[in-house]
Design an enzyme around this catalytic site. Structure first.
Site, PDB file in Angstrom:
ATOM      1  N   ASP A 168     -31.300 -37.904   5.972  1.00 39.69           N
ATOM      2  CA  ASP A 168     -32.037 -38.229   7.199  1.00 39.69           C
ATOM      3  C   ASP A 168     -31.735 -39.673   7.626  1.00 39.69           C
ATOM      4  OD1 ASP A 168     -33.851 -38.251   9.252  1.00 39.69           O
ATOM      5  OD2 ASP A 168     -35.572 -37.670   8.031  1.00 39.69           O
ATOM      6  N   ASP A 169     -31.230 -39.825   8.834  1.00 40.24           N
ATOM      7  CA  ASP A 169     -30.979 -41.168   9.394  1.00 40.24           C
ATOM      8  C   ASP A 169     -29.969 -41.981   8.588  1.00 40.24           C
ATOM      9  OD1 ASP A 169     -32.860 -40.432  11.240  1.00 40.24           O
ATOM     10  OD2 ASP A 169     -34.107 -42.218  11.025  1.00 40.24           O
ATOM     11  N   CYS A 221     -33.862 -35.994  14.995  1.00 40.94           N
ATOM     12  CA  CYS A 221     -34.187 -35.173  13.815  1.00 40.94           C
ATOM     13  C   CYS A 221     -34.464 -33.706  14.108  1.00 40.94           C
ATOM     14  CB  CYS A 221     -35.409 -35.740  13.100  1.00 40.94           C
ATOM     15  SG  CYS A 221     -35.317 -37.489  12.678  1.00 40.94           S
ATOM     16  N   LYS A 250     -38.138 -32.221   4.097  1.00 45.06           N
ATOM     17  CA  LYS A 250     -38.729 -32.429   5.432  1.00 45.06           C
ATOM     18  C   LYS A 250     -38.410 -31.258   6.362  1.00 45.06           C
ATOM     19  CE  LYS A 250     -37.369 -35.275   9.415  1.00 45.06           C
ATOM     20  NZ  LYS A 250     -36.994 -36.621   9.881  1.00 45.06           N
ATOM     21  N   HIS A 291     -40.056 -30.480   9.868  1.00 51.77           N
ATOM     22  CA  HIS A 291     -39.943 -31.002  11.240  1.00 51.77           C
ATOM     23  C   HIS A 291     -39.605 -29.927  12.260  1.00 51.77           C
ATOM     24  CE1 HIS A 291     -39.020 -34.953  13.614  1.00 51.77           C
ATOM     25  NE2 HIS A 291     -40.231 -34.472  13.818  1.00 51.77           N
ATOM     26  N   HIS A 323     -34.677 -42.153   5.794  1.00 48.92           N
ATOM     27  CA  HIS A 323     -35.543 -42.428   6.953  1.00 48.92           C
ATOM     28  C   HIS A 323     -36.611 -43.443   6.544  1.00 48.92           C
ATOM     29  CE1 HIS A 323     -38.212 -41.651  10.357  1.00 48.92           C
ATOM     30  NE2 HIS A 323     -37.372 -40.753  10.854  1.00 48.92           N
ATOM     31  N   ASP A 360     -28.708 -35.747   9.583  1.00 52.96           N
ATOM     32  CA  ASP A 360     -29.233 -35.103  10.797  1.00 52.96           C
ATOM     33  C   ASP A 360     -28.975 -35.865  12.084  1.00 52.96           C
ATOM     34  OD1 ASP A 360     -31.044 -37.184  10.339  1.00 52.96           O
ATOM     35  OD2 ASP A 360     -32.773 -35.998  10.949  1.00 52.96           O
ATOM     36  N   ASN A 361     -28.600 -37.125  11.978  1.00 48.74           N
ATOM     37  CA  ASN A 361     -28.243 -37.933  13.162  1.00 48.74           C
ATOM     38  C   ASN A 361     -27.657 -39.245  12.649  1.00 48.74           C
ATOM     39  OD1 ASN A 361     -31.686 -37.976  13.255  1.00 48.74           O
ATOM     40  ND2 ASN A 361     -30.640 -39.901  12.832  1.00 48.74           N
ATOM     41  N   LYS A 368     -28.777 -43.673  16.399  1.00 46.72           N
ATOM     42  CA  LYS A 368     -29.715 -42.548  16.499  1.00 46.72           C
ATOM     43  C   LYS A 368     -30.345 -42.528  17.899  1.00 46.72           C
ATOM     44  CE  LYS A 368     -34.129 -41.000  14.530  1.00 46.72           C
ATOM     45  NZ  LYS A 368     -35.129 -41.198  13.483  1.00 46.72           N
TER      46      LYS A 368
END
Ligand code: CA
Length: 443
Positions: A31-32, A70, A127, A129, A210, A268-269, A287
């Site tokens: 994540d991130d 995300c 996660k 989301h 993240h 994810d990004n 992002k």
């Protein structure tokens, strides 16, 4: 056994054997984490375990997510479809602010349900989301097991940090966590141990790296030379993530499942560099932006014995390809009714074709949009579109729209045609987009 029973057993036998040979699938999502944050993509932070996936398989240099944010990326991953086709265009904001219908639309079938239909046990650790309300939760979308949280971010060390966004085991709230990265790893390892004799699908979406910036001392202690405290935390968080991937891979080895398991790792990004000190290498933007810095991600795949080791793949691909690739590995055949936008990457990784998997790729994120056609990228940050040749200009510095008017017109027309298949967003963004809680940097 009478003759009819005997024939029936005979007919069933090959199916049983086929089931035994079905490979496992593990999708690990960070994540991130930026394009420049993994060792095999040039990071100064060591990620030997994640890098080992590239050594044992294929590393993609031009891989993208379907949104620089995300939740929409996850909606695309879970369906193999451009999420804007079904209105999942934005994040929902925190649980208290999310609209009633927020979640992966119930008309869409999620990846774990596809695997269940093929006889797999399915587990998710991390996660989600993709919806807070009951019908949208992981256990209702095809997962047999779930340990993690429903929101977009979570404290790594305090299970009760946010009463609207607790940690769950299945549908039961968990009161205590040690460190979420370690916990998600532990759960994935346990799931492998318990399902080593049957085909399984694991979705392991870590919340690392993240915000909030939480790392245990045992991880940050590995980086005594990093003086910037934020960067040191980030290095510790990345080390925990890499250790986690290592533990999963080691567990596969221990049970001789490595050659029987397709493993995918991506993020994810792109990195929100100010928020967490992530790095996007030479790419422009962050992002929440459709610059390459928001969309291009580390993406590596291994399946020893089925795809060759140590290959680098340079054609553009998109995370929507994971579902058709994983389903093909599992012996499934997507139906036209699935309306997939992703493609099966196996023949490309296996060298059975030299063709590019996609003639074009598309993005829409609010007023921003982008499109790829070969080396060319059309990009609009909400104003007049620009054109870049990424083969010569990976940093998107030299706008060629004035010199390439015909190409601009043709690509814009192709994007408009694709955009007709998109629907209006089902909800609007609630939280400020961009660099997390920190001030947004101008593109
Ligand atoms: Ca993210």
């Amino acid at each position: 056994m009478n003759r009819r029973q005997f024939l029936s057993a005979l007919a069933a036998a090959p199916l049983v054997r086929a089931a035994d040979n079905k490979p496992n699938v593990i999708v690990i999502l960070a994540d991130d984490l930026g394009w420049g944050d993994i060792g095999c993509y040039g990071s100064d932070l060591p990620t030997p375990n994640i890098d080992s996936i590239a050594e044992n398989g294929t590393r993609f240099t031009d891989a993208h997510v379907s949104c620089p944010y995300c939740s929409p990326t996850r909606a695309g991953l879970m369906t193999g479809r451009y999420q804007t086709h079904f209105g999942h265009e934005f994040n929902p904001g925190p649980a208290e602010q999310a609209v009633e219908n927020f979640g992966l639309p119930l008309a869409e079938t999620a990846m774990p349900a596809r695997f269940k239909a093929l006889g797999y046990r399915t587990g998710m650790f991390g996660k989600w989301h993709l919806g807070y309300r009951e019908p949208y939760r992981p256990m209702r979308r095809g997962f047999d097991e779930f340990y993690g949280f429903l929101g977009g971010a979570h404290s790594y060390t305090d299970a009760n940090a946010d009463s609207a966004n607790p940690i769950y085991r299945g549908d039961t709230k968990v009161d205590k966590v040690d460190y979420t990265t370690d916990e998600f790893t532990r759960e994935a390892v346990s799931f492998i141990e318990r399902n080593k004799d049957n085909p399984f699908f694991i979705y392991l979406p870590y919340n690392a790296v993240h915000t909030p910036m939480h790392a245990l001392d045992k991880y940050t202690a590995r980086f005594p030379k990093i003086t910037d405290p934020q960067r040191r935390l980030y290095a510790g968080m990345t080390a925990a993530l890499d250790d986690g991937v290592g533990a999963v891979l080691t567990t596969l080895d221990k049970h001789k499942l490595t050659n029987k398991t397709l493993v995918v790792f991506f993020t994810d990004n792109g990195g929100p560099t100010l928020a967490n000190t992530s790095r996007n290498g030479p790419l422009r933007g962050y992002k929440a932006q459709v610059w390459e810095g928001g969309l291009r991600v580390p993406f590596i795949v291994q399946w020893p014995g089925q795809i060759p080791k140590g290959k680098v793949f340079n054609h553009p691909i998109i995370a929507l390809d994971i579902l058709p690739t994983a389903i093909a590995a599992a012996g499934g055949t997507p139906d036209a009714s699935w309306k997939l936008d992703g493609v099966n990457l196996l023949p490309h990784m296996q060298g059975k074709t030299k063709a590019a998997p996609h003639a074009r790729l598309f993005w829409r994120f609010g007023r921003q949009y982008a499109m790829r056609e070969g080396d060319w990228k059309l990009v609009s940050m909400g104003e007049a579109p620009m054109l870049f040749n990424l083969a010569k200009d990976i940093g998107e510095k030299n706008d060629l729209s004035a010199q390439e008017k015909d190409r601009m017109r043709a690509m814009s027309a192709a994007w408009e045609e694709w955009n007709k298949k998109n629907i209006a967003p089902l909800w609007q963004p609630r939280a400020a987009a961009g660099q997390g809680k920190k001030k947004k940097k101008k593109a």
